[in-house]
Scaffold this motif. Sequence first.
Motif, PDB file in Angstrom:
ATOM      1  N   GLY A  72      65.077  39.906 -59.734  1.00  0.00           N
ATOM      2  CA  GLY A  72      63.783  40.218 -59.270  1.00  0.00           C
ATOM      3  C   GLY A  72      63.593  41.822 -59.297  1.00  0.00           C
ATOM      4  O   GLY A  72      64.814  42.454 -58.889  1.00  0.00           O
ATOM      5  N   ARG A  73      62.290  42.038 -59.246  1.00  0.00           N
ATOM      6  CA  ARG A  73      62.222  43.440 -58.917  1.00  0.00           C
ATOM      7  C   ARG A  73      62.135  43.963 -57.648  1.00  0.00           C
ATOM      8  O   ARG A  73      62.059  45.277 -57.141  1.00  0.00           O
ATOM      9  CB  ARG A  73      60.804  43.968 -59.673  1.00  0.00           C
ATOM     10  CG  ARG A  73      60.786  43.853 -61.205  1.00  0.00           C
ATOM     11  CD  ARG A  73      59.770  44.662 -61.780  1.00  0.00           C
ATOM     12  NE  ARG A  73      58.432  44.133 -61.224  1.00  0.00           N
ATOM     13  CZ  ARG A  73      57.366  44.477 -61.783  1.00  0.00           C
ATOM     14  NH1 ARG A  73      57.187  45.387 -62.575  1.00  0.00           N
ATOM     15  NH2 ARG A  73      56.166  44.050 -60.992  1.00  0.00           N
ATOM     16  N   GLY A  74      62.190  43.051 -56.548  1.00  0.00           N
ATOM     17  CA  GLY A  74      62.036  43.549 -55.140  1.00  0.00           C
ATOM     18  C   GLY A  74      63.397  43.169 -54.639  1.00  0.00           C
ATOM     19  O   GLY A  74      64.296  42.492 -55.180  1.00  0.00           O
ATOM     20  N   TRP A  75      63.528  43.464 -53.458  1.00  0.00           N
ATOM     21  CA  TRP A  75      64.933  43.452 -52.744  1.00  0.00           C
ATOM     22  C   TRP A  75      65.088  42.105 -52.348  1.00  0.00           C
ATOM     23  O   TRP A  75      64.259  41.332 -52.079  1.00  0.00           O
ATOM     24  CB  TRP A  75      64.671  44.219 -51.305  1.00  0.00           C
ATOM     25  CG  TRP A  75      65.993  44.281 -50.513  1.00  0.00           C
ATOM     26  CD1 TRP A  75      67.128  45.244 -50.486  1.00  0.00           C
ATOM     27  CD2 TRP A  75      66.430  43.345 -49.822  1.00  0.00           C
ATOM     28  NE1 TRP A  75      67.909  44.841 -49.749  1.00  0.00           N
ATOM     29  CE2 TRP A  75      67.660  43.832 -48.784  1.00  0.00           C
ATOM     30  CE3 TRP A  75      65.729  42.293 -48.936  1.00  0.00           C
ATOM     31  CZ2 TRP A  75      68.519  43.194 -48.042  1.00  0.00           C
ATOM     32  CZ3 TRP A  75      66.658  41.598 -48.006  1.00  0.00           C
ATOM     33  CH2 TRP A  75      67.743  42.090 -47.629  1.00  0.00           C
ATOM     34  N   GLY A  76      66.191  41.382 -52.451  1.00  0.00           N
ATOM     35  CA  GLY A  76      66.700  40.027 -52.340  1.00  0.00           C
ATOM     36  C   GLY A  76      68.050  39.779 -53.067  1.00  0.00           C
ATOM     37  O   GLY A  76      68.411  40.454 -53.858  1.00  0.00           O
ATOM     38  N   ASN A  77      68.455  38.559 -52.847  1.00  0.00           N
ATOM     39  CA  ASN A  77      69.918  37.961 -53.385  1.00  0.00           C
ATOM     40  C   ASN A  77      70.890  39.151 -53.582  1.00  0.00           C
ATOM     41  O   ASN A  77      71.512  39.311 -54.579  1.00  0.00           O
ATOM     42  CB  ASN A  77      69.471  37.621 -54.833  1.00  0.00           C
ATOM     43  CG  ASN A  77      68.440  36.536 -54.756  1.00  0.00           C
ATOM     44  OD1 ASN A  77      68.251  35.407 -54.221  1.00  0.00           O
ATOM     45  ND2 ASN A  77      67.253  36.682 -55.584  1.00  0.00           N
ATOM     46  N   MET A  78      71.017  39.746 -52.422  1.00  0.00           N
ATOM     47  CA  MET A  78      71.739  41.065 -52.610  1.00  0.00           C
ATOM     48  C   MET A  78      73.459  40.749 -53.013  1.00  0.00           C
ATOM     49  O   MET A  78      74.112  39.804 -52.486  1.00  0.00           O
ATOM     50  CB  MET A  78      71.804  41.800 -51.064  1.00  0.00           C
ATOM     51  CG  MET A  78      70.485  42.434 -50.817  1.00  0.00           C
ATOM     52  SD  MET A  78      69.370  42.785 -52.239  1.00  0.00           S
ATOM     53  CE  MET A  78      70.305  44.247 -52.586  1.00  0.00           C
ATOM     54  N   SER A  79      73.553  41.648 -54.156  1.00  0.00           N
ATOM     55  CA  SER A  79      74.824  41.352 -54.900  1.00  0.00           C
ATOM     56  C   SER A  79      75.287  42.825 -55.098  1.00  0.00           C
ATOM     57  O   SER A  79      74.701  43.781 -54.862  1.00  0.00           O
ATOM     58  CB  SER A  79      74.536  40.583 -56.207  1.00  0.00           C
ATOM     59  OG  SER A  79      74.028  39.529 -55.870  1.00  0.00           O
TER      60      SER A  79
END
Length: 445
Positions: A43-50
């Motif tokens: 996605g284009r927002g912060w999240g699922n940090m990898s």
Amino acid sequence: GLYKEKFRGQFHFSPKRGWTNDPNGLVYYNGEYHLFFQHNPYGRGWGNMSWGHAVSKDLVHWKELDVALHPGPFGPVFSGGAVVDQENTSGLGKPGKPAMVMFFTGARAWSQYLAWSTDGRSFQKLEKAVVPRINKDNRDPKVVWYEPSKQWVMVVYVERAHEQHSMQFLTSPDLKDWTPVSSINGGAGRDGYLFECPEFFQLTVEGSKETKWILTGANSEYAIGNFDGKVFKPETERLNGQRGRDFYAAQTYSNEPKGRRIEIGWWRTHTDREGMNFNQSMSIPLELKLERRTEGLRLIRRPVKELEALRNKTYSYGKMKLKDNSANPLSSLDIELAEIRLEFEPGTAKEVVLNVRGVPVIYNAVKQELTIDGVTASAPLQKGKQKLIIYADRTGLEVFAGDGLLFMPVNINIKPEIRSLSISARGGTASVSDLKVYQLESIWD
Ligand code: FRU
């Protein structure tokens, strides 16, 4: 098409799709500069940090590879650094193949984990944290080698009490077994001085044999001091590393083949719009030096030499005078991606204004201030001759003044239809001694 998007930086790294923030694990390994990055692949927002992954042979052209580190039982994969374990202190390397060793924060329990690779493409992780949580939020481990004691040193951000920042130092003989050795207070609250994403490195003072250590936090504020393998003793107050807009969480390369100290920062851009499937970007690579200036020792930032390879057309202007109402010497230019190098004496002029594709870069000779798109840096320029270097991409300008003393990244989506440049003086006569405009080519083909 991909890489042709309206606000896709053409010489700044950004992921094909999804979100990025901090650069991670900057390391030179097996002939490649690796750039890992905080990434949401979905996605284009912060999240699922990898940890996303890209490689380059020249620091300029990047090839994005598969995601290197995915979330796991330890939670999302937050920021950290990487080293090459040349002597195989960790035992994770293979004969003739030292391991690239990466450190990241498993954000579920704020612990620091280790991952490694012996080919730069496939990655394994140690299951157990190498540094369990110390106190509240702990994150962003950065590891360096300390030659005199032949030990690894980790600096990690630790929140001591609510919004009380500190940087914790630990040492290790083998990258796996870590002992806390000291901690330095980093201030409090939003104005915290050493807050998240520590960077720690040694530089030789230019023109001498003296070496110093530099400790920075995510906003690039830094201190210069000495380090004995356990304790960092700052000798300066907190200093400004940049005075621009939204340059954050910068990190430097370990194992750089020419021994340079090269930095890349997260350049927060306005790319979450107009149908683009990616968001945010990295800065151009910067070479850091430690120089003695009028005000004392200072960290100096300059664009890396490799960027010169992008110049595909040069417009060179000789010496000239600028005064109110003089004709614009740059009126015939029609340019998108540009590097501008300008040297001038303000003389009697009160202001010298370079307009870069609609974005005014204003030098105020009375106050020695630089203002770009409303951001003003009132220090630390000297009177007299000025040198400016400006890189202009679709996502904004990176400006260097005072021969690298002042770095001002300014993010702004430049209007594609404005392709003109102009230079003028106000309130008197200024003398330009050199002006070069380079048309740059895109790094994406
Ligand atoms: C800085 C930061 C880091 C953290 C990461 C998470 O931008 O907050 O402290 O590791 O981003 O994406």
